[in-house]
Design a protein around this motif. Structure first.
Motif, short mmCIF file in Angstrom:
data_model
loop_
_atom_site.label_atom_id
_atom_site.label_comp_id
_atom_site.label_asym_id
_atom_site.label_seq_id
_atom_site.Cartn_x
_atom_site.Cartn_y
_atom_site.Cartn_z
N PRO A 1 0.83 -1.21 0.00
CA PRO A 1 0.00 0.00 0.00
C PRO A 1 0.86 1.25 0.00
O PRO A 1 1.96 1.27 0.56
CB PRO A 1 -0.81 -0.13 1.30
N ASP A 2 0.37 2.29 -0.65
CA ASP A 2 1.07 3.56 -0.63
C ASP A 2 1.05 4.19 0.76
O ASP A 2 2.00 4.86 1.16
CB ASP A 2 0.46 4.52 -1.66
N GLU A 3 -0.05 3.96 1.47
CA GLU A 3 -0.13 4.40 2.86
C GLU A 3 -1.00 3.41 3.62
O GLU A 3 -1.89 2.76 3.06
CB GLU A 3 -0.71 5.81 2.96
N LEU A 4 -0.72 3.31 4.93
CA LEU A 4 -1.47 2.41 5.81
C LEU A 4 -1.99 3.23 6.97
O LEU A 4 -1.21 3.87 7.69
CB LEU A 4 -0.57 1.28 6.29
N VAL A 5 -3.29 3.22 7.17
CA VAL A 5 -3.92 4.02 8.22
C VAL A 5 -4.47 3.08 9.29
O VAL A 5 -5.30 2.21 8.99
CB VAL A 5 -5.06 4.89 7.65
N SER A 6 -4.00 3.25 10.51
CA SER A 6 -4.52 2.47 11.63
C SER A 6 -5.70 3.21 12.24
O SER A 6 -5.59 4.38 12.63
CB SER A 6 -3.42 2.26 12.68
N VAL A 7 -6.83 2.54 12.33
CA VAL A 7 -8.05 3.19 12.81
C VAL A 7 -8.04 3.35 14.33
O VAL A 7 -8.49 4.36 14.87
CB VAL A 7 -9.29 2.39 12.36
N GLY A 8 -7.53 2.34 15.04
CA GLY A 8 -7.48 2.42 16.49
C GLY A 8 -8.74 1.95 17.18
O GLY A 8 -9.00 2.34 18.33
N ASP A 9 -9.54 1.12 16.52
CA ASP A 9 -10.73 0.59 17.16
C ASP A 9 -10.41 -0.75 17.82
O ASP A 9 -9.27 -1.22 17.80
CB ASP A 9 -11.88 0.45 16.16
#
Length: 262
Positions: free
Chosen positions: A228-236
């Motif tokens: 992935p170009d970016e990985l976003v952690s949601v934190g749920d």
């Protein structure tokens, strides 16, 4: 690769034969009760599904399938109730057996995290693939009233519910359509919460159709073989990750707006 329904059939029939063979040896009691046979078959079917490398959620289906049949027979429910249950499941899950995409709902934390992560670019067009009950579309439409948020869903029951819930949101549009038949080129952001099964084909479609710089964001399921170009952690609580892929620059469509991160 065998179709999951074929593997499920092999697991169920194989487990039934194994449970019958074990019962003949007297391991399950002499004679074994119907419930003993049902539970033994269910456990063996779940084990076989694991050996067949089926997704983990199939194990729960195998554990419940035959015991549920035995319970229904003992309750002696009226025939119309089975027909009604089948119709309801068909309206909710529709073509899940073919697409191998169950009904996943995006939670509130995921939508808020994504809205905060995205740049404050006006007039973005967003498409939710397999929008279900419209939970993602409705929440994002409320958070970003200056964006147009569309959703595509084929199952009749979730789609009807989504239309009713979003009828007062002018920037939310829910259509009943197979997203594989939609052109992705008019959108700046494509959101998908599907399953591992269609991700390779989805990226191929996105690479052909999305305009340069547009984003494909997959909830929980990465594109196989591509970082992935970016990985976003949601934190749920479930540890949700959003896998973000930018459309390649060689797409056939002209660039309208590129979603940049500072």
């Amino acid at each position: 690769m065998r179709h999951p329904l074929i593997l499920a059939f092999l697991a169920q029939t194989g487990a039934a034969l194994m449970a019958y063979s074990i019962a003949l040896l007297g391991v399950l009691g002499r004679p074994p009760t119907l419930w003993t046979l049902a539970i033994a078959q269910a456990v063996l079917a779940a084990i076989l599904s694991r050996l067949f490398s089926m997704p983990r959620w199939w194990q729960f289906i195998h554990l419940e399938f035959v015991p549920a049949i035995v319970l229904a027979l003992q309750l002696a429910l009226p025939p119309w109730l089975y027909a009604a249950g089948f119709l309801l499941l068909a309206l909710v899950y529709w073509s899940s057996f073919r697409t191998r995409v169950p009904l996943f709902l995006s939670n509130r934390i995921t939508v808020h995290r994504l809205a905060a992560w995205l740049p404050d670019t006006p007039n973005l067009r967003v498409l939710d693939l397999g929008s279900g009950t419209g939970s993602f579309v409705r929440r994002l439409a409320r958070l970003r009233p200056d964006w147009q948020i569309d959703g595509a869903e084929t199952a009749p029951a979730p789609w009807l519910l989504s239309r009713w819930l979003a009828h007062r949101q002018p920037n939310a549009q829910l259509v009943r359509q197979d997203f594989w038949q939609l052109d992705l080129g008019d959108y700046d952001l494509i959101y998908a919460f599907l399953s591992p099964a269609p991700m390779t084909a989805l990226w191929q479609k996105a690479s052909r159709e999305m305009k340069p710089g547009a984003l494909l964001i997959s909830n929980s399921f990465p594109v196989p073989g591509r970082q992935p170009d970016e990985l976003v952690s949601v934190g749920d609580r479930r540890g949700t990750c959003l896998f973000c892929y930018r459309a390649p620059a060689g797409n056939r469509r002209n660039r309208k707006k590129d979603i940049h991160r500072n």
